[in-house]
Write a protein that holds these residues in place. Structure first.
Motif, PDB file in Angstrom:
ATOM      1  N   GLU A   1       9.298   7.562  70.152  1.00  0.00           N
ATOM      2  CA  GLU A   1       8.312   7.985  69.411  1.00  0.00           C
ATOM      3  C   GLU A   1       7.734   6.788  68.448  1.00  0.00           C
ATOM      4  N   GLU A   2       8.599   6.306  67.773  1.00  0.00           N
ATOM      5  CA  GLU A   2       8.782   4.975  66.771  1.00  0.00           C
ATOM      6  C   GLU A   2       8.156   3.800  67.579  1.00  0.00           C
ATOM      7  N   ALA A   3       8.712   3.604  68.846  1.00  0.00           N
ATOM      8  CA  ALA A   3       8.100   2.625  69.569  1.00  0.00           C
ATOM      9  C   ALA A   3       6.427   2.943  69.831  1.00  0.00           C
ATOM     10  N   GLY A   4       6.224   4.152  70.077  1.00  0.00           N
ATOM     11  CA  GLY A   4       4.898   4.607  70.598  1.00  0.00           C
ATOM     12  C   GLY A   4       3.913   4.197  69.310  1.00  0.00           C
ATOM     13  N   ARG A   5       4.399   4.326  68.270  1.00  0.00           N
ATOM     14  CA  ARG A   5       3.563   3.899  67.196  1.00  0.00           C
ATOM     15  C   ARG A   5       3.092   2.411  67.105  1.00  0.00           C
ATOM     16  N   VAL A   6       4.219   1.691  67.488  1.00  0.00           N
ATOM     17  CA  VAL A   6       4.130   0.255  67.395  1.00  0.00           C
ATOM     18  C   VAL A   6       3.060  -0.036  68.512  1.00  0.00           C
ATOM     19  N   ILE A   7       2.941   0.577  69.959  1.00  0.00           N
ATOM     20  CA  ILE A   7       2.386   0.408  70.713  1.00  0.00           C
ATOM     21  C   ILE A   7       0.789   0.888  70.374  1.00  0.00           C
TER      22      ILE A   7
ATOM     23  N   LEU B   1      19.185  13.119  73.669  1.00  0.00           N
ATOM     24  CA  LEU B   1      17.781  13.045  74.070  1.00  0.00           C
ATOM     25  C   LEU B   1      16.894  13.337  72.970  1.00  0.00           C
ATOM     26  N   THR B   2      17.292  13.839  71.916  1.00  0.00           N
ATOM     27  CA  THR B   2      16.766  14.164  70.567  1.00  0.00           C
ATOM     28  C   THR B   2      16.340  12.777  70.083  1.00  0.00           C
ATOM     29  N   ILE B   3      17.721  11.854  69.871  1.00  0.00           N
ATOM     30  CA  ILE B   3      17.616  10.839  69.353  1.00  0.00           C
ATOM     31  C   ILE B   3      16.698   9.540  70.311  1.00  0.00           C
ATOM     32  N   ALA B   4      16.587   9.607  71.302  1.00  0.00           N
ATOM     33  CA  ALA B   4      15.993   9.114  72.476  1.00  0.00           C
ATOM     34  C   ALA B   4      14.496   9.280  72.084  1.00  0.00           C
ATOM     35  N   LYS B   5      14.037  10.682  71.846  1.00  0.00           N
ATOM     36  CA  LYS B   5      12.904  11.157  71.604  1.00  0.00           C
ATOM     37  C   LYS B   5      12.096  10.375  70.191  1.00  0.00           C
ATOM     38  N   ARG B   6      12.942  10.365  69.449  1.00  0.00           N
ATOM     39  CA  ARG B   6      12.680   9.462  67.953  1.00  0.00           C
ATOM     40  C   ARG B   6      12.485   8.075  68.327  1.00  0.00           C
ATOM     41  N   ALA B   7      13.331   7.622  68.902  1.00  0.00           N
ATOM     42  CA  ALA B   7      13.215   6.219  69.532  1.00  0.00           C
ATOM     43  C   ALA B   7      11.871   5.952  69.998  1.00  0.00           C
TER      44      ALA B   7
ATOM     45  N   GLY C   1      16.696  11.410  80.209  1.00  0.00           N
ATOM     46  CA  GLY C   1      15.624  10.569  80.122  1.00  0.00           C
ATOM     47  C   GLY C   1      14.302  11.038  79.654  1.00  0.00           C
ATOM     48  N   ILE C   2      13.502  10.148  79.121  1.00  0.00           N
ATOM     49  CA  ILE C   2      12.327  10.371  78.466  1.00  0.00           C
ATOM     50  C   ILE C   2      11.226   9.307  79.008  1.00  0.00           C
ATOM     51  N   VAL C   3      10.240   9.809  79.073  1.00  0.00           N
ATOM     52  CA  VAL C   3       8.866   8.690  79.321  1.00  0.00           C
ATOM     53  C   VAL C   3       7.944   9.338  78.597  1.00  0.00           C
ATOM     54  N   TYR C   4       7.225   8.424  77.764  1.00  0.00           N
ATOM     55  CA  TYR C   4       6.400   9.003  76.700  1.00  0.00           C
ATOM     56  C   TYR C   4       5.335   7.907  76.713  1.00  0.00           C
ATOM     57  N   ASN C   5       4.087   8.750  76.964  1.00  0.00           N
ATOM     58  CA  ASN C   5       2.652   7.806  76.707  1.00  0.00           C
ATOM     59  C   ASN C   5       2.099   8.058  75.580  1.00  0.00           C
ATOM     60  N   PRO C   6       2.145   7.355  74.656  1.00  0.00           N
ATOM     61  CA  PRO C   6       1.893   7.412  73.056  1.00  0.00           C
ATOM     62  C   PRO C   6       0.297   7.634  72.885  1.00  0.00           C
ATOM     63  N   VAL C   7      -0.645   7.026  74.087  1.00  0.00           N
ATOM     64  CA  VAL C   7      -2.052   7.323  73.876  1.00  0.00           C
ATOM     65  C   VAL C   7      -2.350   8.877  74.223  1.00  0.00           C
ATOM     66  N   THR C   8      -1.652   9.431  75.447  1.00  0.00           N
ATOM     67  CA  THR C   8      -1.996  10.614  75.856  1.00  0.00           C
ATOM     68  C   THR C   8      -1.249  11.566  75.024  1.00  0.00           C
TER      69      THR C   8
ATOM     70  N   ASP D   1       5.225  -5.434  73.339  1.00  0.00           N
ATOM     71  CA  ASP D   1       6.581  -5.103  74.220  1.00  0.00           C
ATOM     72  C   ASP D   1       7.930  -5.400  73.405  1.00  0.00           C
ATOM     73  N   GLN D   2       7.782  -6.554  72.866  1.00  0.00           N
ATOM     74  CA  GLN D   2       9.170  -7.118  72.084  1.00  0.00           C
ATOM     75  C   GLN D   2       9.359  -6.368  70.866  1.00  0.00           C
ATOM     76  N   ARG D   3       8.322  -6.028  70.236  1.00  0.00           N
ATOM     77  CA  ARG D   3       8.574  -5.201  68.662  1.00  0.00           C
ATOM     78  C   ARG D   3       9.104  -3.847  69.281  1.00  0.00           C
ATOM     79  N   ALA D   4       8.553  -3.101  70.281  1.00  0.00           N
ATOM     80  CA  ALA D   4       8.700  -1.913  70.467  1.00  0.00           C
ATOM     81  C   ALA D   4      10.171  -1.794  71.100  1.00  0.00           C
ATOM     82  N   GLU D   5      10.525  -2.783  72.013  1.00  0.00           N
ATOM     83  CA  GLU D   5      12.021  -2.844  72.394  1.00  0.00           C
ATOM     84  C   GLU D   5      12.999  -2.929  71.081  1.00  0.00           C
ATOM     85  N   GLN D   6      12.661  -3.759  70.056  1.00  0.00           N
ATOM     86  CA  GLN D   6      13.412  -3.850  68.890  1.00  0.00           C
ATOM     87  C   GLN D   6      13.725  -2.595  67.940  1.00  0.00           C
ATOM     88  N   VAL D   7      12.671  -1.843  68.052  1.00  0.00           N
ATOM     89  CA  VAL D   7      12.464  -0.405  67.399  1.00  0.00           C
ATOM     90  C   VAL D   7      13.448   0.499  68.105  1.00  0.00           C
TER      91      VAL D   7
END
Length: 267
Positions: A13-19, A5-11, A116-123, A44-50
């Motif tokens: 957050e990196e996708a969140g920066r793209v978003i 889950l630690t690695i998923a959180k990093r993933a 599981g992780i669900v991350y809202n990068p705006v809030t 969507d596509q770039r975030a998934e790649q990240v």
């Protein structure tokens, strides 16, 4: 925290920066319509790649099931672990500048939800859970609300716009649910909606015609927060049939009861 889950959180957050970058430049975002009302953007596509890059770098023998690219790394999969990801759940909200969308990443171990992780990068809200370890919002433990009175509850839902043949059933469900519950909300991101039940912002949620990536992470987070999560038949086949109905024990029972007349009518 669960090490994977630690690695998923990093993933996430990196996708969140793209978003976030895309969210600041919405007037420049190009989107395509995959099916009526169902859009995908370059974000969507770039975030998934990240996300895939981060996960496969650490777990090269795991497979990934993603909304935009399907299954990846199946040939190298060890048969035990699979990641299920939605890089941007709530794309229509995103494209309209509505800050109700999220990155959703779930881990299945031998077909069972493990993390599981669900991350809202705006809030900057991060919902997390690992099997048997409870659920958290930004590191603080969360529990389902204790509402017992349907007359005081708020229920979330979503519309099956990808399958218009199901819309009459949903219309009947809304009418039936309103006979028991006074307030229904359609917020536009199933992943976040289920997490909102987990932390008590919603008292219940139901939706049909979902895909595994829409709900896998949210389901585990809700379950670990004490939410009852089933399909419309009160079974644990949500990922297979695309149906979710959830709430605390009082609300879940009342919600299934409210849905039953509409569902029987549609058969």
């Amino acid at each position: 925290m669960h090490p994977m889950l630690t690695i998923a959180k990093r993933a996430a957050e990196e996708a969140g920066r793209v978003i976030q970058q895309g969210y600041r430049q919405l007037d420049q975002i190009q989107a395509q319509e995959k099916s009526p009302g169902d859009f995908v953007s370059i974000v969507d596509q770039r975030a998934e790649q990240v996300i895939k890059s981060v996960l496969l770098d650490k777990f090269p023998s795991h497979s990934i099931l993603g909304e935009e690219s399907g299954e990846t790394n199946a040939e190298r999969n060890d048969g035990q672990y699979q990641w299920v990801i939605d890089p941007l759940d709530g794309t229509n909200n995103f494209l309209h500048g509505i800050a109700q969308f999220a990155v959703s990443i779930a881990l299945l171990k031998n077909g069972k939800l493990e993390a599981g992780i669900v991350y809202n990068p705006v809030t900057d809200e991060t919902f997390t859970a690992a099997k048997g370890q409870g659920a958290q919002l930004n590191g603080r433990k969360i529990r389902a609300g204790g509402q017992k009175e349907p007359s005081r509850a708020i229920i979330g839902t979503g519309f099956p716009f990808k399958s218009p043949e199901l819309m009459p059933t949903q219309k009947a469900c809304v009418s039936s649910v309103l006979d028991t519950f006074p307030d229904i909300r359609r917020l536009g991101s199933a992943a976040l909606d289920i997490c909102f039940v987990a932390c008590g912002r919603l008292d219940g949620f139901y939706e049909m015609d979902l895909q595994p990536w829409d709900m896998a992470a949210g389901i585990l987070i809700a379950q670990e927060a004490g939410v009852i999560v089933t399909d419309f038949n009160d079974k644990q086949n949500m990922l297979e049939n695309g149906q979710v109905a959830c709430g605390n024990p009082h609300m879940h029972k009342a919600l299934l009861t409210a849905l039953r007349p509409a569902l029987q009518q549609s058969i």
